[in-house]
Motif scaffolding. Sequence first.
Motif, short mmCIF file in Angstrom:
data_model
loop_
_atom_site.label_atom_id
_atom_site.label_comp_id
_atom_site.label_asym_id
_atom_site.label_seq_id
_atom_site.Cartn_x
_atom_site.Cartn_y
_atom_site.Cartn_z
N ARG B 210 0.57 -1.08 -0.20
CA ARG B 210 -0.11 -0.21 -0.20
C ARG B 210 0.86 0.96 0.05
NH1 ARG B 210 -2.95 -4.33 -0.41
NH2 ARG B 210 -4.87 -4.04 -0.12
N ARG B 211 1.63 1.26 0.71
CA ARG B 211 2.75 2.17 0.26
C ARG B 211 3.72 2.87 -0.70
NH1 ARG B 211 4.28 0.22 5.89
NH2 ARG B 211 6.56 -0.47 5.07
N THR B 212 3.78 1.50 -1.63
CA THR B 212 4.11 2.03 -3.71
C THR B 212 3.36 3.34 -3.61
OG1 THR B 212 2.73 0.54 -3.73
CG2 THR B 212 5.21 -0.25 -2.80
N HIS B 213 2.10 3.26 -3.04
CA HIS B 213 1.73 4.53 -4.18
C HIS B 213 1.41 4.07 -5.38
CE1 HIS B 213 0.46 6.53 -0.49
NE2 HIS B 213 1.55 6.64 -0.36
N MET B 214 0.68 2.55 -5.97
CA MET B 214 1.28 2.33 -7.56
C MET B 214 -0.20 3.52 -8.49
SD MET B 214 1.72 -1.91 -7.93
CE MET B 214 2.82 -2.59 -6.43
N THR B 215 0.02 3.59 -8.96
CA THR B 215 -1.10 4.04 -10.25
C THR B 215 -2.15 2.94 -11.34
OG1 THR B 215 1.17 3.50 -12.42
CG2 THR B 215 0.73 5.57 -11.09
N ALA B 216 -2.58 2.56 -11.78
CA ALA B 216 -2.98 1.65 -12.55
C ALA B 216 -2.47 0.96 -13.17
CB ALA B 216 -4.51 2.34 -13.24
N GLN B 217 -1.71 1.47 -14.21
CA GLN B 217 -0.03 1.08 -14.97
C GLN B 217 0.67 0.10 -14.59
OE1 GLN B 217 0.92 4.46 -16.95
NE2 GLN B 217 1.27 2.87 -18.78
N ASP B 218 1.11 0.78 -13.27
CA ASP B 218 1.76 0.43 -12.61
C ASP B 218 1.09 -1.13 -11.81
OD1 ASP B 218 4.04 2.29 -12.59
OD2 ASP B 218 3.05 2.89 -10.64
N ALA B 219 0.09 -1.20 -11.78
CA ALA B 219 -0.70 -2.38 -10.90
C ALA B 219 -1.38 -3.46 -11.74
CB ALA B 219 -2.02 -2.20 -9.83
#
Lengths: 235, 235
Positions: B210-219
Amino acid sequence: MNLRVVLVSPRNPLNIGAAARAMSNFGCLDLRLVNAYDVAYREAKSAVNASQVLQGAREYATVAQAVADCALVVGTTSIGHRALEHPLRRLELGGRAIARKMASAPVALLFGSEKFGLSNDDMSHCHWLMRIPTRAEHESMNLGQAVAVCLYEIARNPAAAKAKPEVTVEARGEDMERITQLMKEILEHCEYIHERTGESMYLKVRRQLRRTHMTAQDANLWLGMLRKIKWKLLS
Amino acid sequence: MNLRVVLVSPRNPLNIGAAARAMSNFGCLDLRLVNAYDVAYREAKSAVNASQVLQGAREYATVAQAVADCALVVGTTSIGHRALEHPLRRLELGGRAIARKMASAPVALLFGSEKFGLSNDDMSHCHWLMRIPTRAEHESMNLGQAVAVCLYEIARNPAAAKAKPEVTVEARGEDMERITQLMKEILEHCEYIHERTGESMYLKVRRQLRRTHMTAQDANLWLGMLRKIKWKLLS
């Protein structure tokens, strides 16, 4: 300054020297070179006025090694032709973020070669990219100038923009009145102020003099000049 | 940009060219030269990549003529050895004042020669002086870099410093949960998460993700990678 400037594949010794000079101007003393064109680097380093920054520069074989001790890695770009796979921040914003991070950990700022900028491989080491807000018609900056502008923004003190311009001692009212009176006597003697227009012209002169916002020093200068003129006219 | 850059007695063609390039980068197209070393000027102008700014530059015999159409005249200095008879503003403040004035009237920004800066005579044409906040140990900047930094500050958009970094689409909670589950299955299979530490380790992993603050693309990238790893491990 907790910042490392990393020049990746620089080609022109003048640019390497210029980058080092700007770094020294803004107190950023840690210069790193990756894959520098060897002749360029040696030439820059042996220049008569090579700075301490340049003398202390270190060479690395890869970007990874050059940024190994850094907690934040930021790449610079003038974007344009290629789609960027990274978050992109304007310098005004990115500079603030870098300055904040520097307070707690070392930051690396990467600049690519004069001709091609950073490669996709170089950029993959970056947390985000930063762009100097140049105009679309001419985006790409000279390397040394780009380094100077980035370091200025990072060293920039936002509070200074709101500071009072300078401490000046305003002229006192009595000095302004003395100047106004001298001016009146002179202008009456020269018949610029005369009976018909006397009062309104006199008020015009007084208002004008108040609008000049003289300092105490200015007032002294004017008093000296006007006294001399009056003396010459009336003697 | 309602600004004229006036180079007084420049000596080095490379510096004249660099100043012109920075002007073009920041959309300031009116370059004026006073008492330019003739050879330097002709050399800069005939350079293969001489910019439009340089081609359109005009020469003047005196500072007075070069600034004749300007409502505000600002000189640049690195101060240091001589006492200044002028109000002096840091660039952060002076740049704002220039930008404001430019909205209603032309402004001239003067730069002196590489070696001596502006003379007292040049400065007497100025309303005030401006200084780039370089460090005391190394105040004097390269001419082209000084022009670049001044124009950047004048063109700088203070609002941009407060802007949101960039528009990104954050990963949705369900994607993050899918990633977390995949990670759990993989780590259990590898016996990184095992019975004894199971729950606490699992929560540690979830918090980290959760701390990585992924974007939709990262996910999407992570989902792809983890599915492949799981498939390899469990097949």
